[in-house]
Design a protein around this motif. Structure first.
Motif, PDB file in Angstrom:
ATOM      1  N   GLY A   1       0.786  -1.223   0.000  1.00 31.47           N
ATOM      2  CA  GLY A   1       0.000   0.000   0.000  1.00 31.47           C
ATOM      3  C   GLY A   1       0.820   1.277   0.000  1.00 31.47           C
ATOM      4  O   GLY A   1       0.649   2.132  -0.881  1.00 31.47           O
ATOM      5  N   PRO A   2       1.723   1.473   0.968  1.00 31.63           N
ATOM      6  CA  PRO A   2       2.487   2.728   0.997  1.00 31.63           C
ATOM      7  C   PRO A   2       3.362   2.935  -0.235  1.00 31.63           C
ATOM      8  O   PRO A   2       3.536   4.066  -0.685  1.00 31.63           O
ATOM      9  CB  PRO A   2       3.347   2.579   2.260  1.00 31.63           C
ATOM     10  CG  PRO A   2       2.589   1.617   3.123  1.00 31.63           C
ATOM     11  CD  PRO A   2       1.968   0.644   2.163  1.00 31.63           C
ATOM     12  N   MET A   3       3.916   1.845  -0.778  1.00 32.04           N
ATOM     13  CA  MET A   3       4.735   1.973  -1.988  1.00 32.04           C
ATOM     14  C   MET A   3       3.866   2.339  -3.185  1.00 32.04           C
ATOM     15  O   MET A   3       4.233   3.194  -4.005  1.00 32.04           O
ATOM     16  CB  MET A   3       5.468   0.652  -2.252  1.00 32.04           C
ATOM     17  CG  MET A   3       6.430   0.238  -1.161  1.00 32.04           C
ATOM     18  SD  MET A   3       7.168  -1.401  -1.467  1.00 32.04           S
ATOM     19  CE  MET A   3       5.907  -2.496  -0.772  1.00 32.04           C
ATOM     20  N   ALA A   4       2.727   1.703  -3.310  1.00 33.11           N
ATOM     21  CA  ALA A   4       1.868   1.925  -4.470  1.00 33.11           C
ATOM     22  C   ALA A   4       1.298   3.342  -4.486  1.00 33.11           C
ATOM     23  O   ALA A   4       1.213   3.961  -5.560  1.00 33.11           O
ATOM     24  CB  ALA A   4       0.731   0.905  -4.486  1.00 33.11           C
ATOM     25  N   VAL A   5       0.918   3.876  -3.329  1.00 30.30           N
ATOM     26  CA  VAL A   5       0.353   5.227  -3.343  1.00 30.30           C
ATOM     27  C   VAL A   5       1.428   6.260  -3.666  1.00 30.30           C
ATOM     28  O   VAL A   5       1.150   7.269  -4.345  1.00 30.30           O
ATOM     29  CB  VAL A   5      -0.374   5.568  -2.024  1.00 30.30           C
ATOM     30  CG1 VAL A   5      -1.587   4.674  -1.842  1.00 30.30           C
ATOM     31  CG2 VAL A   5       0.539   5.493  -0.806  1.00 30.30           C
ATOM     32  N   GLU A   6       2.663   6.016  -3.208  1.00 25.69           N
ATOM     33  CA  GLU A   6       3.753   6.925  -3.579  1.00 25.69           C
ATOM     34  C   GLU A   6       4.013   6.837  -5.073  1.00 25.69           C
ATOM     35  O   GLU A   6       4.221   7.862  -5.746  1.00 25.69           O
ATOM     36  CB  GLU A   6       5.006   6.583  -2.776  1.00 25.69           C
ATOM     37  CG  GLU A   6       6.040   7.700  -2.714  1.00 25.69           C
ATOM     38  CD  GLU A   6       7.040   7.649  -3.852  1.00 25.69           C
ATOM     39  OE1 GLU A   6       7.749   8.653  -4.077  1.00 25.69           O
ATOM     40  OE2 GLU A   6       7.133   6.603  -4.535  1.00 25.69           O
ATOM     41  N   ALA A   7       3.973   5.624  -5.633  1.00 24.20           N
ATOM     42  CA  ALA A   7       4.181   5.444  -7.070  1.00 24.20           C
ATOM     43  C   ALA A   7       3.052   6.095  -7.881  1.00 24.20           C
ATOM     44  O   ALA A   7       3.311   6.748  -8.901  1.00 24.20           O
ATOM     45  CB  ALA A   7       4.276   3.961  -7.399  1.00 24.20           C
ATOM     46  N   LEU A   8       1.820   5.923  -7.443  1.00 26.64           N
ATOM     47  CA  LEU A   8       0.701   6.565  -8.141  1.00 26.64           C
ATOM     48  C   LEU A   8       0.835   8.076  -8.140  1.00 26.64           C
ATOM     49  O   LEU A   8       0.523   8.753  -9.134  1.00 26.64           O
ATOM     50  CB  LEU A   8      -0.629   6.158  -7.499  1.00 26.64           C
ATOM     51  CG  LEU A   8      -1.175   4.785  -7.856  1.00 26.64           C
ATOM     52  CD1 LEU A   8      -2.363   4.427  -6.974  1.00 26.64           C
ATOM     53  CD2 LEU A   8      -1.576   4.723  -9.340  1.00 26.64           C
ATOM     54  N   THR A   9       1.311   8.635  -7.036  1.00 29.84           N
ATOM     55  CA  THR A   9       1.530  10.078  -6.973  1.00 29.84           C
ATOM     56  C   THR A   9       2.559  10.499  -8.014  1.00 29.84           C
ATOM     57  O   THR A   9       2.383  11.503  -8.717  1.00 29.84           O
ATOM     58  CB  THR A   9       1.997  10.481  -5.567  1.00 29.84           C
ATOM     59  OG1 THR A   9       1.024  10.059  -4.608  1.00 29.84           O
ATOM     60  CG2 THR A   9       2.180  11.985  -5.457  1.00 29.84           C
ATOM     61  N   ARG A  10       3.643   9.727  -8.134  1.00 27.01           N
ATOM     62  CA  ARG A  10       4.685  10.035  -9.121  1.00 27.01           C
ATOM     63  C   ARG A  10       4.156   9.921 -10.542  1.00 27.01           C
ATOM     64  O   ARG A  10       4.628  10.626 -11.441  1.00 27.01           O
ATOM     65  CB  ARG A  10       5.873   9.093  -8.942  1.00 27.01           C
ATOM     66  CG  ARG A  10       6.530   9.149  -7.585  1.00 27.01           C
ATOM     67  CD  ARG A  10       7.371  10.377  -7.409  1.00 27.01           C
ATOM     68  NE  ARG A  10       7.903  10.459  -6.060  1.00 27.01           N
ATOM     69  CZ  ARG A  10       8.706  11.432  -5.631  1.00 27.01           C
ATOM     70  NH1 ARG A  10       9.061  12.402  -6.445  1.00 27.01           N
ATOM     71  NH2 ARG A  10       9.128  11.451  -4.382  1.00 27.01           N
ATOM     72  N   LEU A  11       3.202   9.030 -10.765  1.00 23.29           N
ATOM     73  CA  LEU A  11       2.615   8.871 -12.097  1.00 23.29           C
ATOM     74  C   LEU A  11       1.576   9.939 -12.415  1.00 23.29           C
ATOM     75  O   LEU A  11       1.051   9.974 -13.530  1.00 23.29           O
ATOM     76  CB  LEU A  11       1.980   7.484 -12.226  1.00 23.29           C
ATOM     77  CG  LEU A  11       2.952   6.300 -12.316  1.00 23.29           C
ATOM     78  CD1 LEU A  11       2.194   4.984 -12.215  1.00 23.29           C
ATOM     79  CD2 LEU A  11       3.771   6.349 -13.598  1.00 23.29           C
TER      80      LEU A  11
END
Length: 338
Positions: A26-36
């Motif tokens: 979860g924490p990794m994916a939301v940071e990645a989505l923000t970058r995208l």
């Protein structure tokens, strides 16, 4: 509170693993989505993902400067590690805490199938951009998972040879037969294979750790495309781990950078040794890749945490290298995962 901080706040009570050993992305994916560029999608994505997760375990006995070695690698102590790092990051600057613990933890880069080091890297780059309580807490939780799941591979990775990366990969032994059990357990077994350590150390040492991490990601993006169809979730970690670390390598003291590269090379090599023999090799794609924007949209629509993280890593590397192999890898991941 911005959208990433709100998402991290909602995820903070959850444990680092769920369903008997799956890593909480979860924490990794939301940071990645923000970058995208999809910060507006975080709330809905978290609402879908949260019901899968377990609560964070509570503490049992304190971890401190005297007894931490006895607790490292003990996942039952993750609650103790969490409390320890929450306190440390309240007491000291987060860069100081990361600089103290990174060299202690990097020999266990395989921890949680590489998710300890990946999650810590995502947390560090979020903090480097904007320091908030939610992001400091996430760094504490990421370090706690890495420490509790810590699992060194066999041998001591230290590149000291003359081989190019493609030559060193070609010299790696392959273990025949279908793998069973956890990814981390299989990486440990692969690192014990006859000839593995020699092939590992024969790689020429990095002249620049950041450049070498990009080269590592590129080489294993190719392997993901040629060998990853049967086990894409396994092979993609040899891309996402070096990319995540490369994104924060400048935050690390220079004296730790070469050993970090070597630890990630060891893990990527173990993935190849442990799983490539079970794969039916195929040629690299010949069609033109999709654009980064199209891939980002498709990753969001897919929704799977692995597809999101791979796409973010691939788009990041394409922006740095202009190598379409990364876009091809992202497209394959979105096709196969989820």
């Amino acid at each position: 509170m911005d959208q990433l901080d709100e998402a991290l706040h909602r995820l903070a009570p959850t444990g680092p693993e769920f369903s008997g050993g799956l890593s909480n992305h979860g924490p990794m994916a939301v940071e990645a989505l923000t970058r995208l560029g999809f910060a507006d999608a975080l709330s809905d994505w978290v609402s879908t993902y949260l019901p899968k997760l377990d609560e964070r375990p509570g503490p049992r006995m304190p971890v401190d400067a005297q007894n931490w070695r006895a607790a490292i690698g003990d996942l039952t102590r993750v609650g103790d590690w969490t409390l320890h790092f929450e306190r440390r990051i309240e007491e000291a600057p987060w860069r100081e805490v990361a600089g103290e613990w990174w060299p202690r933890l990097v020999p266990g880069a395989a921890a949680g199938a590489t998710h300890g080091i990946i999650r810590t890297s995502h947390a560090l780059r979020g903090l480097a951009e904007h320091e908030t309580r939610e992001r400091r807490t996430e760094l504490a939780h990421a370090l706690a998972y890495w420490a509790a799941a810590h699992r060194p591979l066999a041998g001591r990775p230290a590149t000291r040879g003359r081989l190019r990366l493609d030559e060193a990969i070609g010299a790696l032994p392959l273990i025949p037969g279908r793998r069973t059990g956890s990814i981390t357990t299989n990486l440990v077994k692969a690192s014990e294979a006859h000839g593995f350590d020699d092939a590992l150390t024969n790689l020429a040492p990095p002249q620049d750790a950041s450049t070498s991490l990009h080269e590592l990601a590129r080489a294993f993006a190719k392997i993901f495309l040629t060998h990853g169809r049967k086990r894409p979730v396994v092979f993609l970690h040899a891309i996402t781990a070096p990319v995540a670390v490369a994104s924060v390598i400048e935050e690390l003291p220079e004296e730790f950078r070469a050993s970090t590269h070597d630890a990630l090379w060891q893990v990527a090599a173990a993935i190849y040794t442990g799983y490539a023999a079970d794969s039916l090799a195929e040629p690299l794609p010949s069609a033109a890749p999709l654009t980064p924007e199209d891939l980002a949209e498709r990753a969001l629509a897919n929704g799977d945490e692995h597809a999101i993280k791979l796409t973010e890593a691939a788009v990041r590397e394409f922006a740095i290298t202009s190598d379409p192999i990364f876009l091809q890898a992202a497209a394959r991941g979105i096709e196969l995962i989820g």
